[in-house]
Design a protein around this motif. Sequence first.
Motif, mmCIF file in Angstrom:
data_model
loop_
_atom_site.group_PDB
_atom_site.id
_atom_site.type_symbol
_atom_site.label_atom_id
_atom_site.label_comp_id
_atom_site.label_asym_id
_atom_site.label_seq_id
_atom_site.Cartn_x
_atom_site.Cartn_y
_atom_site.Cartn_z
ATOM 1 N N LYS A 11 -7.689 -11.401 8.950
ATOM 2 C CA LYS A 11 -7.435 -11.502 7.517
ATOM 3 C C LYS A 11 -5.956 -11.752 7.227
ATOM 4 O O LYS A 11 -5.088 -11.284 7.948
ATOM 5 N N GLN A 12 -5.713 -12.489 6.176
ATOM 6 C CA GLN A 12 -4.351 -12.701 5.720
ATOM 7 C C GLN A 12 -3.805 -11.374 5.186
ATOM 8 O O GLN A 12 -4.502 -10.635 4.488
ATOM 9 N N ARG A 13 -2.556 -11.067 5.529
ATOM 10 C CA ARG A 13 -1.938 -9.819 5.084
ATOM 11 C C ARG A 13 -0.913 -10.111 3.987
ATOM 12 O O ARG A 13 0.015 -10.885 4.194
ATOM 13 N N PHE A 14 -1.107 -9.469 2.847
ATOM 14 C CA PHE A 14 -0.187 -9.603 1.721
ATOM 15 C C PHE A 14 0.555 -8.286 1.507
ATOM 16 O O PHE A 14 -0.028 -7.203 1.614
ATOM 17 N N LEU A 15 1.825 -8.372 1.147
ATOM 18 C CA LEU A 15 2.581 -7.247 0.617
ATOM 19 C C LEU A 15 3.076 -7.664 -0.759
ATOM 20 O O LEU A 15 3.737 -8.700 -0.897
ATOM 21 N N ILE A 16 2.714 -6.883 -1.776
ATOM 22 C CA ILE A 16 3.151 -7.174 -3.141
ATOM 23 C C ILE A 16 3.903 -5.953 -3.659
ATOM 24 O O ILE A 16 3.326 -4.872 -3.816
ATOM 25 N N VAL A 17 5.195 -6.110 -3.905
ATOM 26 C CA VAL A 17 6.020 -5.018 -4.410
ATOM 27 C C VAL A 17 6.356 -5.328 -5.867
ATOM 28 O O VAL A 17 6.943 -6.368 -6.176
ATOM 29 N N CYS A 18 5.963 -4.428 -6.752
ATOM 30 C CA CYS A 18 6.096 -4.660 -8.188
ATOM 31 C C CYS A 18 7.177 -3.792 -8.821
ATOM 32 O O CYS A 18 7.381 -2.644 -8.419
ATOM 33 N N GLU A 19 7.813 -4.355 -9.821
ATOM 34 C CA GLU A 19 8.772 -3.582 -10.617
ATOM 35 C C GLU A 19 8.046 -2.500 -11.398
ATOM 36 O O GLU A 19 8.483 -1.350 -11.453
ATOM 37 N N LYS A 55 -1.442 -4.925 0.385
ATOM 38 C CA LYS A 55 -0.769 -3.664 0.094
ATOM 39 C C LYS A 55 0.059 -3.885 -1.162
ATOM 40 O O LYS A 55 0.910 -4.782 -1.209
ATOM 41 N N ILE A 56 -0.187 -3.062 -2.193
ATOM 42 C CA ILE A 56 0.501 -3.224 -3.475
ATOM 43 C C ILE A 56 1.273 -1.948 -3.781
ATOM 44 O O ILE A 56 0.720 -0.849 -3.735
ATOM 45 N N ILE A 57 2.544 -2.115 -4.093
ATOM 46 C CA ILE A 57 3.407 -0.974 -4.370
ATOM 47 C C ILE A 57 4.061 -1.160 -5.735
ATOM 48 O O ILE A 57 4.588 -2.235 -6.040
ATOM 49 N N GLY A 58 4.037 -0.126 -6.555
ATOM 50 C CA GLY A 58 4.731 -0.133 -7.840
ATOM 51 C C GLY A 58 5.985 0.722 -7.735
ATOM 52 O O GLY A 58 5.881 1.934 -7.589
ATOM 53 N N GLU A 59 7.134 0.081 -7.787
ATOM 54 C CA GLU A 59 8.393 0.771 -7.514
ATOM 55 C C GLU A 59 9.054 1.390 -8.751
ATOM 56 O O GLU A 59 9.646 2.445 -8.682
ATOM 57 N N GLY A 60 8.987 0.682 -9.881
ATOM 58 C CA GLY A 60 9.634 1.198 -11.074
ATOM 59 C C GLY A 60 11.149 1.152 -10.991
ATOM 60 O O GLY A 60 11.834 2.003 -11.567
ATOM 61 N N LYS A 61 11.681 0.169 -10.255
ATOM 62 C CA LYS A 61 13.125 0.065 -10.091
ATOM 63 C C LYS A 61 13.590 -1.371 -10.350
ATOM 64 O O LYS A 61 12.796 -2.229 -10.723
ATOM 65 N N SER A 62 14.872 -1.620 -10.169
ATOM 66 C CA SER A 62 15.457 -2.916 -10.500
ATOM 67 C C SER A 62 14.943 -4.022 -9.575
ATOM 68 O O SER A 62 14.504 -3.752 -8.455
ATOM 69 N N PRO A 63 15.031 -5.290 -10.030
ATOM 70 C CA PRO A 63 14.570 -6.412 -9.213
ATOM 71 C C PRO A 63 15.205 -6.453 -7.828
ATOM 72 O O PRO A 63 14.510 -6.669 -6.826
ATOM 73 N N ILE A 93 13.751 -3.874 -5.562
ATOM 74 C CA ILE A 93 12.388 -4.242 -5.165
ATOM 75 C C ILE A 93 12.420 -5.210 -3.982
ATOM 76 O O ILE A 93 11.669 -5.056 -3.014
ATOM 77 N N VAL A 94 13.292 -6.205 -4.065
ATOM 78 C CA VAL A 94 13.406 -7.177 -2.971
ATOM 79 C C VAL A 94 13.900 -6.484 -1.698
ATOM 80 O O VAL A 94 13.377 -6.717 -0.604
ATOM 81 N N GLU A 95 14.892 -5.624 -1.833
ATOM 82 C CA GLU A 95 15.413 -4.890 -0.671
ATOM 83 C C GLU A 95 14.327 -4.031 -0.031
ATOM 84 O O GLU A 95 14.227 -3.937 1.203
ATOM 85 N N HIS A 96 13.509 -3.407 -0.874
ATOM 86 C CA HIS A 96 12.425 -2.559 -0.361
ATOM 87 C C HIS A 96 11.394 -3.404 0.372
ATOM 88 O O HIS A 96 10.886 -2.999 1.435
ATOM 89 N N ALA A 97 11.083 -4.579 -0.164
ATOM 90 C CA ALA A 97 10.135 -5.481 0.501
ATOM 91 C C ALA A 97 10.663 -5.922 1.860
ATOM 92 O O ALA A 97 9.909 -5.988 2.842
ATOM 93 N N ILE A 98 11.943 -6.204 1.938
ATOM 94 C CA ILE A 98 12.566 -6.595 3.212
ATOM 95 C C ILE A 98 12.436 -5.464 4.225
ATOM 96 O O ILE A 98 12.074 -5.684 5.388
#
Length: 204
Positions: free
Chosen positions: A24-32, A52-60, A63-68
């Motif tokens: 299966k294709q693996r997605f990571l979606i990190v949301c503000e 995998k979907i994560i809601g961070e509630g932090k700055s853009p 969010i990018v740093e967390h995804a990295i």
Amino acid sequence: MSKHIFDRQKSNYTKRKVRIRNVKQRFLIVCEGTKTEPLYFRSFRLSSADVKIIGEGKSPRHIVEHAIDLQKQKSKDCKYDQVWCVFDRDSFTQDEFNSAIALSQKNSIQIAYSNQAFELWYLLHFAYIDTGIDRQRYNEKLTNFLGQKYIKNSNNMYDTLINKQSDAIRNAKSLLSNYAVPDPANDDPSTTVHLLVQELNKFL
């Protein structure tokens, strides 16, 4: 070639086909957002992708740093095939917004942004909107289109809007085409949420 060898090769080929089909294709979606966006994307009924979907509630940028960081934590064999960050222009400064996009591009992370807010994606299901309005008015307009009060963290927006999704994709594309030289921080209104939606639709 003997029939025995032929049958064995055919069997091995069939097993390989099954094995490939089951990957299966693996997605990571990190949301503000911590609720609105995660609830929407979790509503996609995917049969051939793990998300995998994560809601961070932090700055853009955060969010990018967390995804990295999350991608780096994965071993080579189980890294995410697609990494997306979902965030809005909101009241973030131009520098904050642009630095997040630049960082994502540097690290092969895809962005589903909205200027000004994610609700613009919802509005585009009902109408083509090419005039910037304050994001506080998005809720008012959605209430009018829905015929009932728009509830920001509703868990049924995907099902409510699904029949109009193709209209939203078309409107989002048309909106982006208005900007000859893309400038996400200042292109109001604009959104690239449809790009993520189209990717997810491939695995329904």
